[in-house]
Design a protein around this motif. Sequence first.
Motif, PDB file in Angstrom:
ATOM      1  N   PRO A  28       0.802  -1.222   0.000  1.00 56.65           N
ATOM      2  CA  PRO A  28       0.000   0.000   0.000  1.00 56.65           C
ATOM      3  C   PRO A  28       0.839   1.278   0.000  1.00 56.65           C
ATOM      4  O   PRO A  28       0.430   2.294  -0.544  1.00 56.65           O
ATOM      5  CB  PRO A  28      -0.823  -0.110   1.278  1.00 56.65           C
ATOM      6  N   GLN A  29       2.042   1.241   0.573  1.00 59.33           N
ATOM      7  CA  GLN A  29       2.882   2.431   0.647  1.00 59.33           C
ATOM      8  C   GLN A  29       3.513   2.761  -0.698  1.00 59.33           C
ATOM      9  O   GLN A  29       3.740   3.910  -1.015  1.00 59.33           O
ATOM     10  CB  GLN A  29       4.013   2.271   1.677  1.00 59.33           C
ATOM     11  N   THR A  30       3.875   1.752  -1.459  1.00 58.59           N
ATOM     12  CA  THR A  30       4.541   1.951  -2.746  1.00 58.59           C
ATOM     13  C   THR A  30       3.971   0.970  -3.763  1.00 58.59           C
ATOM     14  O   THR A  30       4.483  -0.124  -3.924  1.00 58.59           O
ATOM     15  CB  THR A  30       6.062   1.739  -2.623  1.00 58.59           C
ATOM     16  N   PRO A  31       2.896   1.348  -4.439  1.00 52.23           N
ATOM     17  CA  PRO A  31       2.339   0.450  -5.455  1.00 52.23           C
ATOM     18  C   PRO A  31       3.382   0.132  -6.524  1.00 52.23           C
ATOM     19  O   PRO A  31       4.176   0.986  -6.896  1.00 52.23           O
ATOM     20  CB  PRO A  31       1.184   1.247  -6.049  1.00 52.23           C
ATOM     21  N   CYS A  32       3.375  -1.082  -6.979  1.00 54.12           N
ATOM     22  CA  CYS A  32       4.290  -1.581  -8.007  1.00 54.12           C
ATOM     23  C   CYS A  32       5.749  -1.470  -7.546  1.00 54.12           C
ATOM     24  O   CYS A  32       6.616  -0.992  -8.262  1.00 54.12           O
ATOM     25  CB  CYS A  32       4.094  -0.872  -9.344  1.00 54.12           C
ATOM     26  N   PHE A  62      12.378  -3.976   6.710  1.00 49.09           N
ATOM     27  CA  PHE A  62      12.073  -5.179   5.941  1.00 49.09           C
ATOM     28  C   PHE A  62      10.557  -5.329   5.954  1.00 49.09           C
ATOM     29  O   PHE A  62       9.947  -5.292   7.014  1.00 49.09           O
ATOM     30  CB  PHE A  62      12.730  -6.405   6.578  1.00 49.09           C
ATOM     31  N   TRP A  63       9.973  -5.489   4.806  1.00 48.60           N
ATOM     32  CA  TRP A  63       8.517  -5.497   4.698  1.00 48.60           C
ATOM     33  C   TRP A  63       8.041  -6.829   4.148  1.00 48.60           C
ATOM     34  O   TRP A  63       8.504  -7.294   3.115  1.00 48.60           O
ATOM     35  CB  TRP A  63       8.055  -4.375   3.769  1.00 48.60           C
ATOM     36  N   LEU A  64       7.071  -7.444   4.829  1.00 46.65           N
ATOM     37  CA  LEU A  64       6.427  -8.670   4.368  1.00 46.65           C
ATOM     38  C   LEU A  64       4.967  -8.351   4.128  1.00 46.65           C
ATOM     39  O   LEU A  64       4.276  -7.864   5.022  1.00 46.65           O
ATOM     40  CB  LEU A  64       6.555  -9.774   5.425  1.00 46.65           C
ATOM     41  N   GLN A  65       4.522  -8.590   2.923  1.00 47.34           N
ATOM     42  CA  GLN A  65       3.106  -8.405   2.600  1.00 47.34           C
ATOM     43  C   GLN A  65       2.506  -9.789   2.383  1.00 47.34           C
ATOM     44  O   GLN A  65       2.660 -10.374   1.325  1.00 47.34           O
ATOM     45  CB  GLN A  65       2.941  -7.556   1.335  1.00 47.34           C
TER      46      GLN A  65
END
Length: 110
Positions: A28-32, A62-65
């Motif tokens: 959501p913070q940085t689409p694509c 570190f981001w986990l979606q």
Amino acid sequence: SISTNGGTSWTVIQPVGDYDDACIDAFPQTPCAPGYTNSSNGWVPAVFDLAAYVDKQVRFRFWLQPWGYEDAAGWYVDDVQVHGAAPVGVSARGEPGGGAAGPGGAGRRT
């Protein structure tokens, strides 16, 4: 991701050799945004060139979606090292919405 303003904003950093997916529409913070997807079947080292951040105080995230329909273990970050840097303060704390703050460069295992 890396931040030079205490975490107010974040910039995706590219590993040497690039990510395996150039466009993940789940963030959501940085689409694509680029990132790692699928399974590595073991530990895979990832190296990031941080030369642009010399003499700057930075934070790493570190981001986990997770996908809502998957039943998998997620991913692991281990043996994080920053070479040639003087540590100011290091923390490894969970943040709402995923992510953790700490020093950067990561091996991944999915």
